[in-house]
Scaffold this motif. Structure first.
Motif, PDB file in Angstrom:
ATOM      1  N   PRO A 192      -8.217  -0.777   8.153  1.00 50.34           N
ATOM      2  CA  PRO A 192      -7.146  -1.657   7.669  1.00 50.34           C
ATOM      3  C   PRO A 192      -6.621  -2.614   8.733  1.00 50.34           C
ATOM      4  CG  PRO A 192      -6.778   0.621   6.990  1.00 50.34           C
ATOM      5  CD  PRO A 192      -7.898   0.648   7.982  1.00 50.34           C
ATOM      6  N   ALA A 193      -6.553  -2.154   9.971  1.00 51.70           N
ATOM      7  CA  ALA A 193      -5.980  -2.975  11.042  1.00 51.70           C
ATOM      8  C   ALA A 193      -6.751  -4.273  11.264  1.00 51.70           C
ATOM      9  CB  ALA A 193      -5.932  -2.177  12.346  1.00 51.70           C
ATOM     10  N   ALA A 194      -8.044  -4.264  10.948  1.00 49.27           N
ATOM     11  CA  ALA A 194      -8.851  -5.468  11.133  1.00 49.27           C
ATOM     12  C   ALA A 194      -8.530  -6.519  10.069  1.00 49.27           C
ATOM     13  CB  ALA A 194     -10.333  -5.109  11.096  1.00 49.27           C
ATOM     14  N   PHE A 195      -8.048  -6.070   8.918  1.00 50.34           N
ATOM     15  CA  PHE A 195      -7.813  -6.978   7.796  1.00 50.34           C
ATOM     16  C   PHE A 195      -6.367  -7.430   7.677  1.00 50.34           C
ATOM     17  CE2 PHE A 195     -11.691  -4.763   6.680  1.00 50.34           C
ATOM     18  CZ  PHE A 195     -12.454  -5.721   6.033  1.00 50.34           C
ATOM     19  N   ILE A 196      -5.435  -6.546   7.968  1.00 47.18           N
ATOM     20  CA  ILE A 196      -4.021  -6.811   7.679  1.00 47.18           C
ATOM     21  C   ILE A 196      -3.499  -8.108   8.304  1.00 47.18           C
ATOM     22  CG2 ILE A 196      -1.674  -5.956   8.115  1.00 47.18           C
ATOM     23  CD1 ILE A 196      -2.707  -3.159   7.428  1.00 47.18           C
ATOM     24  N   HIS A 280      -4.675 -10.142  -1.838  1.00 47.74           N
ATOM     25  CA  HIS A 280      -3.618  -9.499  -2.630  1.00 47.74           C
ATOM     26  C   HIS A 280      -3.558  -7.987  -2.385  1.00 47.74           C
ATOM     27  CE1 HIS A 280      -2.649 -13.090  -4.992  1.00 47.74           C
ATOM     28  NE2 HIS A 280      -3.943 -13.349  -4.973  1.00 47.74           N
ATOM     29  N   ARG A 281      -4.280  -7.519  -1.363  1.00 50.24           N
ATOM     30  CA  ARG A 281      -4.373  -6.078  -1.138  1.00 50.24           C
ATOM     31  C   ARG A 281      -3.042  -5.446  -0.726  1.00 50.24           C
ATOM     32  NH1 ARG A 281      -3.924  -1.595  -0.605  1.00 50.24           N
ATOM     33  NH2 ARG A 281      -5.455   0.066  -0.325  1.00 50.24           N
ATOM     34  N   LEU A 282      -2.161  -6.217  -0.158  1.00 48.70           N
ATOM     35  CA  LEU A 282      -0.869  -5.679   0.290  1.00 48.70           C
ATOM     36  C   LEU A 282       0.264  -5.955  -0.701  1.00 48.70           C
ATOM     37  CD1 LEU A 282      -1.057  -6.672   4.076  1.00 48.70           C
ATOM     38  CD2 LEU A 282      -1.829  -4.555   2.975  1.00 48.70           C
ATOM     39  N   ASP A 283      -0.069  -6.587  -1.811  1.00 49.57           N
ATOM     40  CA  ASP A 283       0.970  -6.895  -2.812  1.00 49.57           C
ATOM     41  C   ASP A 283       1.645  -5.606  -3.288  1.00 49.57           C
ATOM     42  OD1 ASP A 283       0.100  -9.456  -2.561  1.00 49.57           O
ATOM     43  OD2 ASP A 283      -0.630  -9.679  -4.616  1.00 49.57           O
ATOM     44  N   GLY A 284       2.977  -5.638  -3.313  1.00 51.20           N
ATOM     45  CA  GLY A 284       3.728  -4.491  -3.818  1.00 51.20           C
ATOM     46  C   GLY A 284       3.970  -3.389  -2.805  1.00 51.20           C
ATOM     47  N   LEU A 285       3.404  -3.518  -1.593  1.00 55.12           N
ATOM     48  CA  LEU A 285       3.594  -2.492  -0.574  1.00 55.12           C
ATOM     49  C   LEU A 285       4.824  -2.813   0.271  1.00 55.12           C
ATOM     50  CD1 LEU A 285      -0.027  -1.824   0.777  1.00 55.12           C
ATOM     51  CD2 LEU A 285       1.178  -0.717  -1.124  1.00 55.12           C
ATOM     52  N   SER A 286       5.521  -1.775   0.671  1.00 51.78           N
ATOM     53  CA  SER A 286       6.670  -1.958   1.565  1.00 51.78           C
ATOM     54  C   SER A 286       6.169  -2.200   2.989  1.00 51.78           C
ATOM     55  CB  SER A 286       7.552  -0.710   1.540  1.00 51.78           C
ATOM     56  OG  SER A 286       6.861   0.396   2.102  1.00 51.78           O
ATOM     57  N   GLN A 287       7.065  -2.706   3.849  1.00 50.47           N
ATOM     58  CA  GLN A 287       6.685  -2.924   5.230  1.00 50.47           C
ATOM     59  C   GLN A 287       6.290  -1.615   5.900  1.00 50.47           C
ATOM     60  OE1 GLN A 287       6.387  -6.021   6.739  1.00 50.47           O
ATOM     61  NE2 GLN A 287       5.293  -4.731   8.211  1.00 50.47           N
ATOM     62  N   GLU A 288       6.957  -0.561   5.519  1.00 48.83           N
ATOM     63  CA  GLU A 288       6.621   0.758   6.076  1.00 48.83           C
ATOM     64  C   GLU A 288       5.205   1.176   5.685  1.00 48.83           C
ATOM     65  OE1 GLU A 288       8.237   5.412   5.991  1.00 48.83           O
ATOM     66  OE2 GLU A 288       9.313   3.829   4.912  1.00 48.83           O
ATOM     67  N   GLU A 289       4.845   0.929   4.442  1.00 48.81           N
ATOM     68  CA  GLU A 289       3.492   1.282   3.989  1.00 48.81           C
ATOM     69  C   GLU A 289       2.440   0.431   4.683  1.00 48.81           C
ATOM     70  OE1 GLU A 289       4.128   2.748  -0.613  1.00 48.81           O
ATOM     71  OE2 GLU A 289       4.431   0.626  -0.143  1.00 48.81           O
ATOM     72  N   ILE A 290       2.763  -0.848   4.897  1.00 48.57           N
ATOM     73  CA  ILE A 290       1.838  -1.724   5.602  1.00 48.57           C
ATOM     74  C   ILE A 290       1.667  -1.268   7.041  1.00 48.57           C
ATOM     75  CG2 ILE A 290       1.477  -4.086   6.431  1.00 48.57           C
ATOM     76  CD1 ILE A 290       2.922  -5.055   3.915  1.00 48.57           C
ATOM     77  N   ASP A 291       2.761  -0.912   7.692  1.00 52.92           N
ATOM     78  CA  ASP A 291       2.701  -0.443   9.081  1.00 52.92           C
ATOM     79  C   ASP A 291       1.886   0.846   9.193  1.00 52.92           C
ATOM     80  OD1 ASP A 291       4.267  -2.561   9.827  1.00 52.92           O
ATOM     81  OD2 ASP A 291       6.141  -1.429   9.851  1.00 52.92           O
ATOM     82  N   THR A 292       2.007   1.709   8.196  1.00 53.28           N
ATOM     83  CA  THR A 292       1.240   2.954   8.207  1.00 53.28           C
ATOM     84  C   THR A 292      -0.247   2.663   8.104  1.00 53.28           C
ATOM     85  OG1 THR A 292       3.070   4.169   7.188  1.00 53.28           O
ATOM     86  CG2 THR A 292       0.869   5.152   7.015  1.00 53.28           C
ATOM     87  N   LEU A 293      -0.598   1.740   7.225  1.00 53.93           N
ATOM     88  CA  LEU A 293      -2.021   1.354   7.091  1.00 53.93           C
ATOM     89  C   LEU A 293      -2.525   0.722   8.387  1.00 53.93           C
ATOM     90  CD1 LEU A 293      -2.110  -0.227   3.513  1.00 53.93           C
ATOM     91  CD2 LEU A 293      -3.428   1.745   4.292  1.00 53.93           C
ATOM     92  N   ALA A 294      -1.723  -0.131   8.997  1.00 52.30           N
ATOM     93  CA  ALA A 294      -2.146  -0.812  10.223  1.00 52.30           C
ATOM     94  C   ALA A 294      -2.357   0.149  11.372  1.00 52.30           C
ATOM     95  CB  ALA A 294      -1.127  -1.874  10.607  1.00 52.30           C
ATOM     96  N   ALA A 295      -1.675   1.271  11.326  1.00 56.46           N
ATOM     97  CA  ALA A 295      -1.789   2.269  12.406  1.00 56.46           C
ATOM     98  C   ALA A 295      -2.984   3.187  12.251  1.00 56.46           C
ATOM     99  CB  ALA A 295      -0.514   3.086  12.478  1.00 56.46           C
ATOM    100  N   GLN A 296      -3.647   3.112  11.146  1.00 55.56           N
ATOM    101  CA  GLN A 296      -4.785   4.013  10.916  1.00 55.56           C
ATOM    102  C   GLN A 296      -5.990   3.633  11.765  1.00 55.56           C
ATOM    103  OE1 GLN A 296      -5.664   4.207   6.713  1.00 55.56           O
ATOM    104  NE2 GLN A 296      -3.605   4.919   6.167  1.00 55.56           N
TER     105      GLN A 296
END
Length: 296
Positions: A192-196, A280-296
């Protein structure tokens, strides 16, 4: 039509599993095109309003669009379009008669549907090319019967047969193109970190670079040409292939036309679906959820 049982599949986002499905869809598309090539172009079935019979039914679309509407209406009632790999060409379809299946969550919610583009390029570019041999043969027969000029070309009257095969081709191409969503989701979850950053920017060019594998595309086109050349051959009475019969004018399908379909239409449109899905992969996600994905 090739289908995947999402209720049993352990890992529907496995890239190897997706690859197997796409390879099998190549066979489906080639064989369907061979069947369509047996009939003339019949351009009338693609022109809206050209059938008085349909206008009498208060339908102002084309014969093919009417075919799609009637078939997809029934399929919608049987909940075909609740499956994550099925997309209709018709809007405003009825709700399913059956209760929906509890599919596992596979794709991020989205409304991407490339079928209008698929219908357009198929009817305008692909059908005229793959039916050229049958159309020319029809013209020769008509001339021998004294029919000349505009009346000698393109129309053999097999509107039902041609449209029936058109629907099969379109459904197969649609499934193939929309499997780009599965490819994007699989690659996104892998890193995820490569795409976000490119989704948040947004940067479609960078996203396309992340999902594009030129060597894979080269091998695909090479494999497709070999398959089409084999399937296009004629066979003798004893079952042996007639060597190079796809080169001497008796081929069942225009091999170059099949390759062009993929190279100029299916592959580019699949990439558009892949990139659009990622945007549109991050649509509807909270910033916390995005940060969690980016940390994976």
């Amino acid at each position: 039509m090739l289908s995947q049982n999402f209720m049993l599949e352990k890992d529907p986002l496995s890239l190897e599993r997706i690859r197997q499905i796409l390879v099998r869809l190549e066979d489906t598309i080639i064989f369907d095109l061979i069947e369509r090539a047996q009939f003339a172009h019949n351009p009338r079935i693609y022109i809206r309003g050209s059938f008085q019979e349909l206008r009498d039914l208060e339908f102002d679309g084309s014969w093919l669009e009417w075919f799609l509407k009637e078939i997809e209406t029934f399929h919608a009632k049987a909940r075909r379009y609740t499956s994550p790999d099925e997309y209709p060409f018709t809007s405003n379809l009825p709700v399913p008669v059956l209760l929906p299946l509890a599919f596992p969550k596979i794709l991020h919610p989205n409304t991407i549907n490339a079928n209008p583009s698929i219908l357009s390029f198929y009817t305008r570019s692909i059908v005229p090319r793959i039916t050229r041999r049958a159309t020319l043969a029809l013209a020769a027969i008509k001339r021998s019967n004294g029919i000349i000029g505009d009346e000698e070309y393109e129309d053999d009257g097999n509107y039902g047969s041609a449209a029936t095969i058109d629907v099969e081709v379109l459904q197969a191409i649609s499934k193939r193109v929309h499997y780009g969503k599965f490819v994007s989701e699989s690659k996104f979850l892998e890193n995820p970190a490569a795409f976000i950053p490119h989704i948040l920017t947004p940067n479609p060019v960078a996203l396309e670079a992340l999902v594009t594998k030129p060597e894979v595309e080269r091998k695909l086109l090479q494999r497709l040409r070999k398959k089409a050349a084999i399937y296009a051959q004629e066979f003798s009475a004893d079952g042996d292939a007639i060597v190079n019969s796809h080169l001497n004018g008796s081929a069942k399908i225009d091999v170059d036309g099949v390759v062009e379909l993929y190279e100029s239409y299916i592959i580019p449109l699949t990439k558009e679906v892949e990139v659009d899905y990622l945007l549109h992969r991050l649509d509807g996600l909270s910033q916390e959820e995005i940060d969690t994905l980016a940390a994976q």
